[in-house]
Design a protein around this motif. Structure first.
Motif, PDB file in Angstrom:
ATOM      1  N   PHE A   1       0.976  -1.092  -0.322  1.00 38.70           N
ATOM      2  CA  PHE A   1      -0.073   0.554  -0.185  1.00 38.70           C
ATOM      3  C   PHE A   1       0.659   1.145  -0.060  1.00 38.70           C
ATOM      4  O   PHE A   1       0.514   2.108  -0.547  1.00 38.70           O
ATOM      5  N   ILE A   2       1.689   1.111   1.052  1.00 34.20           N
ATOM      6  CA  ILE A   2       2.834   2.403   1.451  1.00 34.20           C
ATOM      7  C   ILE A   2       3.475   2.576   0.107  1.00 34.20           C
ATOM      8  O   ILE A   2       3.987   3.482  -0.390  1.00 34.20           O
TER       9      ILE A   2
ATOM     10  N   SER B   1       0.273   7.412  -3.606  1.00 36.56           N
ATOM     11  CA  SER B   1       1.101   8.694  -3.170  1.00 36.56           C
ATOM     12  C   SER B   1       0.904   9.152  -2.156  1.00 36.56           C
ATOM     13  O   SER B   1       0.225   8.862  -1.517  1.00 36.56           O
ATOM     14  N   LYS B   2       2.038  10.362  -2.145  1.00 34.44           N
ATOM     15  CA  LYS B   2       1.905  10.812  -0.149  1.00 34.44           C
ATOM     16  C   LYS B   2       0.579  12.183  -0.153  1.00 34.44           C
ATOM     17  O   LYS B   2       0.589  11.219   0.625  1.00 34.44           O
ATOM     18  N   GLU B   3      -0.514  12.242  -1.213  1.00 33.49           N
ATOM     19  CA  GLU B   3      -1.755  13.026  -0.481  1.00 33.49           C
ATOM     20  C   GLU B   3      -2.137  11.727  -0.186  1.00 33.49           C
ATOM     21  O   GLU B   3      -3.050  12.339   0.549  1.00 33.49           O
ATOM     22  N   CYS B   4      -2.490  10.348  -0.815  1.00 36.65           N
ATOM     23  CA  CYS B   4      -3.189   9.426  -0.694  1.00 36.65           C
ATOM     24  C   CYS B   4      -2.580   8.279   1.468  1.00 36.65           C
ATOM     25  O   CYS B   4      -3.345   8.682   2.489  1.00 36.65           O
TER      26      CYS B   4
ATOM     27  N   ILE C   1      -0.089   2.937  11.344  1.00 32.83           N
ATOM     28  CA  ILE C   1       0.207   4.366  11.114  1.00 32.83           C
ATOM     29  C   ILE C   1       1.777   4.814  11.172  1.00 32.83           C
ATOM     30  O   ILE C   1       2.010   6.361   9.975  1.00 32.83           O
ATOM     31  N   GLU C   2       2.387   4.699  12.389  1.00 32.41           N
ATOM     32  CA  GLU C   2       3.199   5.218  12.188  1.00 32.41           C
ATOM     33  C   GLU C   2       4.433   4.696  11.464  1.00 32.41           C
ATOM     34  O   GLU C   2       4.916   5.852  10.325  1.00 32.41           O
ATOM     35  N   GLU C   3       4.287   3.640   9.840  1.00 34.91           N
ATOM     36  CA  GLU C   3       4.497   3.327   9.411  1.00 34.91           C
ATOM     37  C   GLU C   3       3.600   3.934   8.367  1.00 34.91           C
ATOM     38  O   GLU C   3       5.218   4.600   7.189  1.00 34.91           O
ATOM     39  N   MET C   4       2.670   4.185   7.861  1.00 35.58           N
ATOM     40  CA  MET C   4       2.390   5.829   6.910  1.00 35.58           C
ATOM     41  C   MET C   4       3.742   6.819   6.926  1.00 35.58           C
ATOM     42  O   MET C   4       3.774   7.414   6.368  1.00 35.58           O
ATOM     43  N   LYS C   5       2.893   7.148   8.836  1.00 37.80           N
ATOM     44  CA  LYS C   5       3.891   8.258   8.977  1.00 37.80           C
ATOM     45  C   LYS C   5       5.709   8.419   8.039  1.00 37.80           C
ATOM     46  O   LYS C   5       5.837   9.706   7.663  1.00 37.80           O
ATOM     47  N   GLU C   6       6.162   7.263   8.192  1.00 39.28           N
ATOM     48  CA  GLU C   6       7.566   7.180   8.187  1.00 39.28           C
ATOM     49  C   GLU C   6       7.386   7.404   6.466  1.00 39.28           C
ATOM     50  O   GLU C   6       8.977   7.798   6.034  1.00 39.28           O
ATOM     51  N   ALA C   7       6.707   6.455   5.966  1.00 36.21           N
ATOM     52  CA  ALA C   7       7.059   6.867   4.654  1.00 36.21           C
ATOM     53  C   ALA C   7       6.483   7.979   3.707  1.00 36.21           C
ATOM     54  O   ALA C   7       6.968   8.762   2.794  1.00 36.21           O
TER      55      ALA C   7
END
Length: 99
Positions: free
Chosen positions: A33-34, A38-41, A89-95
């Motif tokens: 998913f990451i 996109s960054k916006e997504c 959530i933390e993984e997405m924030k890092e990405a």
């Protein structure tokens, strides 16, 4: 469901579409998913996740929502649904920082 609860619909789509029965593992699913988003997504998904965590739902209601929408057997990953949810959530924030 009113307009302020639209994040619930978005989360149902995210959890159901990402963590479905055909995935190899939850880790692979979030990584895919990451990679594809996109960054916006990612930012939008993170916002929906945070709206959900800050909602007036009880802990049990939140855990049930996650369990009902993600095809994950939580005892196998040794995390509660909310612990796992906070981790992704933390993984997405890092990405987001890398995009």
């Amino acid at each position: 469901m009113n307009e302020s609860d639209s994040y619930l619909e978005e989360l149902e789509d995210f959890l159901g579409g990402t963590f479905h029965q055909d995935i190899d593992s939850p880790e692979e699913a979030i990584n895919e998913f990451i990679h594809e988003a996109s960054k916006e997504c990612l930012l939008s998904t993170i916002k929906d996740c945070q709206d959900f965590l800050n909602s007036p739902l009880t802990i049990q209601e939140k855990e049930s929502f996650i369990e009902n929408n993600a095809e994950i057997y939580f005892p196998a990953i040794s995390l509660s649904p909310l612990q796992w949810f906070n981790k992704i959530i933390e993984e997405m924030k890092e990405a987001v920082k890398m995009k």
